[in-house]
Design a protein around this motif. Sequence first.
Motif, short mmCIF file in Angstrom:
data_model
loop_
_atom_site.label_atom_id
_atom_site.label_comp_id
_atom_site.label_asym_id
_atom_site.label_seq_id
_atom_site.Cartn_x
_atom_site.Cartn_y
_atom_site.Cartn_z
N ALA A 1 0.92 9.37 -7.65
CA ALA A 1 0.03 9.66 -6.53
C ALA A 1 -0.99 10.75 -6.89
N SER A 2 -2.21 10.57 -6.40
CA SER A 2 -3.28 11.54 -6.67
C SER A 2 -2.95 12.92 -6.12
N VAL A 3 -2.20 12.98 -5.03
CA VAL A 3 -1.86 14.29 -4.44
C VAL A 3 -0.88 15.07 -5.31
N TYR A 4 -0.28 14.39 -6.28
CA TYR A 4 0.62 15.06 -7.22
C TYR A 4 0.10 14.98 -8.65
N GLY A 5 -1.22 14.80 -8.78
CA GLY A 5 -1.83 14.77 -10.10
C GLY A 5 -1.82 13.41 -10.76
N GLY A 6 -1.44 12.36 -10.04
CA GLY A 6 -1.40 11.02 -10.60
C GLY A 6 -2.72 10.29 -10.50
N PRO A 7 -2.82 9.09 -11.08
CA PRO A 7 -4.09 8.37 -11.13
C PRO A 7 -4.39 7.50 -9.91
N LEU A 8 -3.42 7.24 -9.05
CA LEU A 8 -3.64 6.35 -7.92
C LEU A 8 -4.07 7.13 -6.68
N PRO A 9 -5.26 6.86 -6.13
CA PRO A 9 -5.71 7.56 -4.91
C PRO A 9 -4.81 7.20 -3.73
N VAL A 10 -4.28 8.21 -3.07
CA VAL A 10 -3.40 7.98 -1.93
C VAL A 10 -3.72 8.98 -0.82
N THR A 11 -3.21 8.68 0.35
CA THR A 11 -3.21 9.61 1.48
C THR A 11 -1.76 9.88 1.85
N MET B 1 -1.49 4.08 -0.55
CA MET B 1 -2.57 3.86 -1.51
C MET B 1 -3.85 3.42 -0.79
N HIS B 2 -4.99 3.78 -1.34
CA HIS B 2 -6.27 3.44 -0.72
C HIS B 2 -6.61 1.95 -0.86
N GLU B 3 -5.98 1.29 -1.83
CA GLU B 3 -6.16 -0.16 -1.97
C GLU B 3 -4.81 -0.80 -2.25
N SER B 4 -4.65 -2.03 -1.76
CA SER B 4 -3.39 -2.74 -1.96
C SER B 4 -3.22 -3.11 -3.43
N ARG B 5 -2.00 -3.01 -3.91
CA ARG B 5 -1.70 -3.35 -5.30
C ARG B 5 -0.38 -4.11 -5.38
N TYR B 6 -0.20 -4.81 -6.48
CA TYR B 6 1.05 -5.51 -6.76
C TYR B 6 1.89 -4.65 -7.71
N ARG B 7 3.16 -4.55 -7.39
CA ARG B 7 4.08 -3.82 -8.28
C ARG B 7 4.63 -4.78 -9.34
N ILE B 8 4.61 -4.32 -10.58
CA ILE B 8 5.13 -5.10 -11.70
C ILE B 8 6.15 -4.26 -12.45
N ARG C 1 0.83 -1.21 0.00
CA ARG C 1 0.00 0.00 0.00
C ARG C 1 0.87 1.26 0.00
N SER C 2 2.16 1.06 0.16
CA SER C 2 3.08 2.20 0.15
C SER C 2 3.52 2.46 -1.29
#
Length: 283
Positions: A212-222, A231-238, A204-205
């Motif tokens: 990151a959404s806070v910098y104009g990116g597509p992934l919602p984060v806090t 990240m608001h939801e867990s994801r796998y890094r590829i 989630r980090s």
Amino acid sequence: MLFRSTLLLGWLWTIATTINSPAVLSAKNEYQIQTPGTGLLVRVNVQNGQRCKQGDELAILISPEALLKQDTAAISRNAMVEELQRTVANSNSRERIGAIQNQISQLLATERLSVSESKLLRLSAQGEGVVRDLLPEVIPGRWVRSREILMRVVSEEEWLITAYVSEATVHRVHLGAEAVFYPENPELAPIAAKVLEIDTATSRSLSIPVLASVYGGPLPVTKMDSGELVMHESRYRIRLKPLARQPVTQIQRGTVSIEGDSVGALLQLPAKMMSTLIREAGF
């Protein structure tokens, strides 16, 4: 009707087998040059676009503690030199002269030590690459904060694409799968790639701020007080490897489309068809 159904099945199959994910294209080896502590910039030895080797000195800082210690020792040494001159002129006491000379030597050693301590704030290149994102305000005479990023050293010989896929789709991604990265920059062409690595656990980090959404990116984060992006939801890094060398000089945000596992897609196809049919019927 049969033709429309065939088209619908083909469209659904394409959707089911393709995995789209936010991604970035960046150098495989990139080093952020950060200040180890608060200090005064006294020298900057590089400029944007300059190539450097591992170990090259990029900038020099002096810590406030070292400056204070050096200045205090210099003032005290100058005072002792004046006292020595007066003592030599007005006294024949070798013992007193020897004591003053000893104090001057100690103060001189303190000055040299403080200068030596400032070497701990010499910033060197951790690897070979090209200097990027050196800000105009990074100039001698400027005070910098602890952990402040002054520049990046980027190895532009090899690039990687990093994507974050959802838990629901990662099982359909396999090593060696073909993919295409579509940069946000319309002037850049799509980039063919292959899946190189798949993390074995979710995270989630988010370590790539541009997503990151806070910098104009597509992934919602806090953004936490510590600066961590969660990240608001867990994801796998590829990670994916471009099939050809890329003529880019900076990180590029975009979307990657990965060819998914057809067996997994086949299992999910009925649910997707039903969802689409219901939506088309207006329910």
